[in-house]
Design an enzyme around this catalytic site. Sequence first.
Site, PDB file in Angstrom:
ATOM      1  N   HIS A  56      -4.950  16.487  -0.157  1.00  0.00           N
ATOM      2  CA  HIS A  56      -5.601  15.664  -1.181  1.00  0.00           C
ATOM      3  C   HIS A  56      -6.890  16.363  -1.571  1.00  0.00           C
ATOM      4  O   HIS A  56      -7.156  17.480  -1.119  1.00  0.00           O
ATOM      5  CB  HIS A  56      -5.888  14.242  -0.674  1.00  0.00           C
ATOM      6  CG  HIS A  56      -6.467  14.205   0.702  1.00  0.00           C
ATOM      7  ND1 HIS A  56      -7.726  14.699   1.007  1.00  0.00           N
ATOM      8  CD2 HIS A  56      -5.950  13.759   1.890  1.00  0.00           C
ATOM      9  CE1 HIS A  56      -7.956  14.552   2.292  1.00  0.00           C
ATOM     10  NE2 HIS A  56      -6.893  13.989   2.858  1.00  0.00           N
TER      11      HIS A  56
ATOM     12  N   HIS B 219      -0.982  14.091  10.681  1.00  0.00           N
ATOM     13  CA  HIS B 219      -2.374  13.754  10.982  1.00  0.00           C
ATOM     14  C   HIS B 219      -2.727  14.121  12.416  1.00  0.00           C
ATOM     15  O   HIS B 219      -3.814  14.620  12.700  1.00  0.00           O
ATOM     16  CB  HIS B 219      -2.626  12.268  10.741  1.00  0.00           C
ATOM     17  CG  HIS B 219      -4.065  11.874  10.932  1.00  0.00           C
ATOM     18  ND1 HIS B 219      -5.079  12.405  10.173  1.00  0.00           N
ATOM     19  CD2 HIS B 219      -4.655  11.022  11.803  1.00  0.00           C
ATOM     20  CE1 HIS B 219      -6.234  11.893  10.560  1.00  0.00           C
ATOM     21  NE2 HIS B 219      -6.002  11.053  11.545  1.00  0.00           N
TER      22      HIS B 219
ATOM     23  N   CYS C  61      -5.494  11.609   4.936  1.00  0.00           N
ATOM     24  CA  CYS C  61      -4.729  12.601   5.702  1.00  0.00           C
ATOM     25  C   CYS C  61      -3.363  12.096   6.150  1.00  0.00           C
ATOM     26  O   CYS C  61      -2.326  12.643   5.778  1.00  0.00           O
ATOM     27  CB  CYS C  61      -5.532  13.061   6.912  1.00  0.00           C
ATOM     28  SG  CYS C  61      -7.121  13.820   6.499  1.00  0.00           S
TER      29      CYS C  61
END
Length: 733
Positions: A585, A400, A345
């Site tokens: 991702h 994040h 992240c």
Amino acid sequence: MPSSLSAISFRAAVMLACLSTYAVGLADHHDVYLLAGQSNMDGRGQVSDLSKEQKQLTGDAIIFYRSVPRESDGWQTLAPGFSVPPKYKGDLPSPTFGPEIGFARSMLNANPNQKLALIKGSKGGTSLRADWKPGVKGDPKSQGPRYRDFIETIRMATKQLSDRGDQFTIRGLLWHQGESDSKSSTELYQRRLEELIVRIREDVGVPDLPVVVGEVFDNGKRDNVRTAIQAVAAASSTVGLVLSEGTTTWDPGTHFDARSQLLLGERYAVAMRELPAPTPAPAAGSSTSVQQRTDRPNVLFITVDDLNDWVGCLGGNPDAQTPNLDRFAQQSVLFNNAHCQVALCYASRASFMTGMYASKTGIYNNSSKSAHDAYHRAKQMPVWFGESGYRTMCMGKIYHNDHGKKAYWDEIGPKTLRWGPEPPNGRQFTKRFGKDAQDSLAWAALDIEKGGMPDEQIAAWGIEKLDQEYDQPFFLSLGFYKPHTPMTAPKRYFEQFDRDSLTLPNVLENDLDDVPEIGRRWVLDRSKLIAEEAVKQYSPTYRRELVHAYHACVALIDDCIGQVLRKLDNSPYANNTIVVLCSDHGWHLGEKNHWRKWMPWEESTRSLLIVRTPDAAGSGQVCQRTVGLIDIYPTLAELCDLSPPDGLQGLSFRKLLDNPDGPWDRPALTSTKAGNHTVRSDRWRYIRYIDGSEELYDHDVDPNEWHNLANDPSMNSIKKQHAEWIDRLTESN
């Protein structure tokens, strides 16, 4: 106080415009000056340090003081003591004063026949970043409380003058602030101060209102702010500057003492008299906007956490139910082979929000402790958009820690539960295995009212933003949390699927056998009980339950994003907004004996990327070229016709939006810890570990990456070609 700032601004502008001209035969005419800022404008000079002569004023000067929740009893004769020092509970006059005394004396000495009226609305400890933020006209929630209070103070004060039969002209603004923004960059503070000045002029109905800005005291820690204040004054013939040179403070380098408060006020008067007089105010409703609308497009930037290719348009799992994402892909260019630069992240977002590889940012994990200087110096994407004239707004997980630094944005949505809510009965692995299973793969079908999920709240906030009017192009970023663990979603999304008939992922039992030792250890050494073994031990059906939960969470996100996109498509911004939608991702559901992300393989690195532009010739097509999320930043710069900041390492794929099958020879580079890199080209995945061991997979015949070809001598030229890309891209730092 009026119910909305739009009402406040409108009435203030109308009243001031109507009353700012001279009238013949009425009692008095006052030259009005506005004083705003923080503690040194509010005043911390001790009245007891003034001589009897210094306390006396010659001529006619009155003041309307309001520092919410404290205010004077209407207009008062100006004297020392219109300031509220910290913890002061008494009545006015107080024991302290600000630059208004020296300012008034100097102005009256220069013109003894004038009548001064000072409207002062300042408060210590306030920032331009938040408290004085002018925000969006008509949107009180976007504006700082001090700015709202000050506009209301002007309205109250001018109404009282009007009610008693006086006339007035708004002559200028004195501003002193910056101590609370000392960590802001020069560019950011300069932009914010310029926006404040333009907006004040708009709200008082005087488009060329003279403004004098004062330097903060030079204590060696505010160089950025001081430089910004100087730049604002230097850039405009209607903005003057008051230097702090020769001043002293009674505390360690912050608050001016009595002598310096008087000196500061005198300098304000000199600077104000040197500025051109304002032109007559325009008629009500004719004031200009903060920033005239340009032809540049808006940007809606949407990120999703932990979303792999289990989306209908990507075909990663046949049971995916994502009608909104699929419909959006049909209107856009879908990048079928997009990859993150780090499959984690923080590191992924640090990369695409700066346009830099991990080898340059230094960030490979969920912490900034390893960050290189290049990352700290980087021009973050929202900061760059803001400096380019955009209004920047966000809610949810963009970085994040959600929004990153607050200073990156003009407006931040309310906080949510982030990845919650938690399973009502606790996380399954935690209850069964304790610390033995580090990967707490948990799920729950929730009894929760509609709108109770954080992602639903993010969507609702985004819709609210798209329902407002803006005087400048916007960069609106929404970050959705699911399907990040715990995989919790409302029951209605679970009910869309038949758990027993769901297609489970293809998992090769001995998939790690031909993986180099480093890669195997990354999987097997994660905890005493790796997630794959914990899934097997928990129950025979737990893998299927997790697959079900993942689908339900993706369906939730699809619904939320669909609501935002429908609002956009039915808004005035539909034909002038670029939409970028990406996942940070991928995600493993047992492939390579691994759950979660972070690994160098396809399930971890592959990301969803869909881009819609108003005029792209390739809309509705699929692009098979291999691109990286790092390429988003330079692409947006080109699409918005802006000069990109220095240091970007990505490559604009603007031409692929017009011709998705066009030439593109650069592969995607992903890093896993420093020195470990994977290169994904159209056909191949090549992995080189820090110890020199390798993996190579041919996606034409092995899309699951089950057969490592790195030890095949016939593959040496393929490996060499891809290894050269690692060296080229990581050495470009």
